[in-house]
Design an enzyme around this catalytic site. Structure first.
Site, mmCIF file in Angstrom:
data_model
loop_
_atom_site.group_PDB
_atom_site.id
_atom_site.type_symbol
_atom_site.label_atom_id
_atom_site.label_comp_id
_atom_site.label_asym_id
_atom_site.label_seq_id
_atom_site.Cartn_x
_atom_site.Cartn_y
_atom_site.Cartn_z
ATOM 1 N N ASN A 1 8.787 -3.058 56.831
ATOM 2 C CA ASN A 1 10.042 -3.615 56.318
ATOM 3 C C ASN A 1 10.899 -3.967 57.524
ATOM 4 O OD1 ASN A 1 12.493 -4.160 55.171
ATOM 5 N ND2 ASN A 1 12.821 -2.115 54.299
ATOM 6 N N LYS B 1 13.668 -5.402 57.558
ATOM 7 C CA LYS B 1 15.103 -5.379 57.250
ATOM 8 C C LYS B 1 15.755 -6.649 57.824
ATOM 9 C CE LYS B 1 14.768 -0.425 56.877
ATOM 10 N NZ LYS B 1 15.409 0.896 56.953
ATOM 11 N N HIS C 1 15.230 -0.698 47.331
ATOM 12 C CA HIS C 1 15.390 0.041 48.585
ATOM 13 C C HIS C 1 16.739 0.756 48.570
ATOM 14 C CE1 HIS C 1 15.814 0.967 52.821
ATOM 15 N NE2 HIS C 1 14.503 0.779 52.928
ATOM 16 N N GLU D 1 18.887 1.068 50.760
ATOM 17 C CA GLU D 1 19.973 0.310 51.380
ATOM 18 C C GLU D 1 20.579 -0.684 50.396
ATOM 19 O OE1 GLU D 1 17.815 -0.911 54.894
ATOM 20 O OE2 GLU D 1 17.826 1.167 55.582
ATOM 21 N N GLU E 1 11.119 7.272 49.788
ATOM 22 C CA GLU E 1 11.871 7.184 51.040
ATOM 23 C C GLU E 1 13.113 8.069 50.930
ATOM 24 O OE1 GLU E 1 10.827 3.263 53.228
ATOM 25 O OE2 GLU E 1 12.567 2.906 51.971
ATOM 26 N N GLY F 1 15.648 5.838 59.355
ATOM 27 C CA GLY F 1 16.324 5.450 60.592
ATOM 28 C C GLY F 1 16.948 6.611 61.349
ATOM 29 N N SER G 1 11.320 7.057 59.007
ATOM 30 C CA SER G 1 11.017 7.510 60.365
ATOM 31 C C SER G 1 9.520 7.719 60.616
ATOM 32 C CB SER G 1 11.809 8.784 60.707
ATOM 33 O OG SER G 1 13.200 8.527 60.673
ATOM 34 N N GLY H 1 9.957 1.080 58.692
ATOM 35 C CA GLY H 1 11.082 0.252 59.123
ATOM 36 C C GLY H 1 10.993 -0.061 60.604
ATOM 37 N N GLY H 2 11.799 0.624 61.399
ATOM 38 C CA GLY H 2 11.940 0.319 62.816
ATOM 39 C C GLY H 2 10.630 0.173 63.576
HETATM 40 P P1 13P Z 1 12.618 3.616 59.276
HETATM 41 O O1 13P Z 1 11.121 3.616 59.401
HETATM 42 O O2 13P Z 1 13.307 2.771 60.313
HETATM 43 O O3 13P Z 1 13.167 5.000 59.158
HETATM 44 O O4 13P Z 1 12.967 2.869 57.879
HETATM 45 C C1 13P Z 1 12.295 3.253 56.739
HETATM 46 C C2 13P Z 1 12.589 2.275 55.674
HETATM 47 O O5 13P Z 1 13.709 2.184 55.189
HETATM 48 C C3 13P Z 1 11.497 1.386 55.232
HETATM 49 O O6 13P Z 1 11.824 0.703 54.079
#
Ligand code: 13P
Length: 247
Positions: free
Chosen positions: A11, A13, A95, A97, A165, A171, A210, A231-232
């Protein structure tokens, strides 16, 4: 029970301009004989170009959200049909967010899932508790409630996955313990079985929050973990490939 095929989805983002397509190409070039299905979900502006860049490769492309309606006066929004038209195969929905930042409740997420199915997109439906909910001992009831509320009956017999999640792990570098992940994934699996019977046995339950190359093997080998939503660490091909390689 037919075991789900693992899915590792990145993802991105709100990250990535045209030059980031090189990372996606490097992921495709670096895949070698993985048992997992692999997807990258970039911003809507990159979907068409990424689909073209990855054509013929094993890497699928997904959206990060969609509007439930097919078309209309919804300034700034993107429909499931538009994502599919741009080349997407999947879409992330619900998600945290978006739940937190845009007030998306389970009913809206469920309507978006129906839209995704209408457009032949495979939904990845996200659920997860906040730290306050975990500390209050409500994690299991919150997450299984989100599963019940966000997954419409129309998913029966369709390809989909659920991503667990925990909001506090996104994050932050924090991750739940393996027993905590397994407890939650088993609860989600039991809820899916109650809702859909054996038809949901092939739905993968992904873990997200993470995930990085150094913790991927332990997480991916935990009971009922059928992949990851990253994510990251999905922004760099080397890290994403390291996670895929841990399956
Ligand atoms: P991180 O892997 O950056 O913690 O993000 C997870 C996420 O929100 C994937 O949708």
């Amino acid at each position: 029970m037919t075991a789900p095929t693992p899915l590792i989805a990145g993802n991105w983002k709100m990250n990535g301009l045209a030059d980031a397509l090189g990372e996606a190409r490097r992921v495709a070039a670096g895949l070698s004989g993985t048992a997992a299905r692999v997807a990258i979900c970039p911003s809507a502006t990159l979907i068409q170009r990424m689909s073209a860049a990855l054509a013929g490769s094993a890497v699928m492309v997904g959206g990060q959200d969609c509007r439930a309606e097919i078309s209309g006066a919804y300034t700034g929004d993107v429909s499931a049909e538009m994502l599919a038209d741009a080349g997407a195969n999947l879409v992330i929905l619900g998600h945290s967010e978006r739940r937190a930042g845009y007030g998306e409740a389970d009913e809206l997420v469920a309507a978006k899932v129906v839209a995704a199915l209408r457009a032949d997109l495979e939904p990845i439906v996200c659920v997860g508790e906040t730290l306050a909910q975990r500390e209050a001992g409500e994690a299991l009831s919150v997450v299984t409630g989100q599963v019940r509320g966000s997954l419409p009956a129309a998913l029966a017999g369709k390809a989909f996955s659920v991503a667990y999640e925990p909001v506090w792990a996104i994050g932050t570098g924090l991750t739940p313990t393996t027993p905590q992940i397994e407890e939650m994934h088993r609860a989600i699996r039991a809820t899916l079985s109650e809702m859909f019977g054996a038809a949901a046995d092939t739905a993968a339950i992904l873990y997200g929050g993470s995930v990085k190359p150094s913790n991927a093997a332990e997480i991916l080998h935990a009971a009922e973990v059928g992949g990851a939503l990253v994510g990251g660490a999905s922004l760099k091909a080397e890290d994403f490939l390291g996670i895929i390689g841990a399956i």
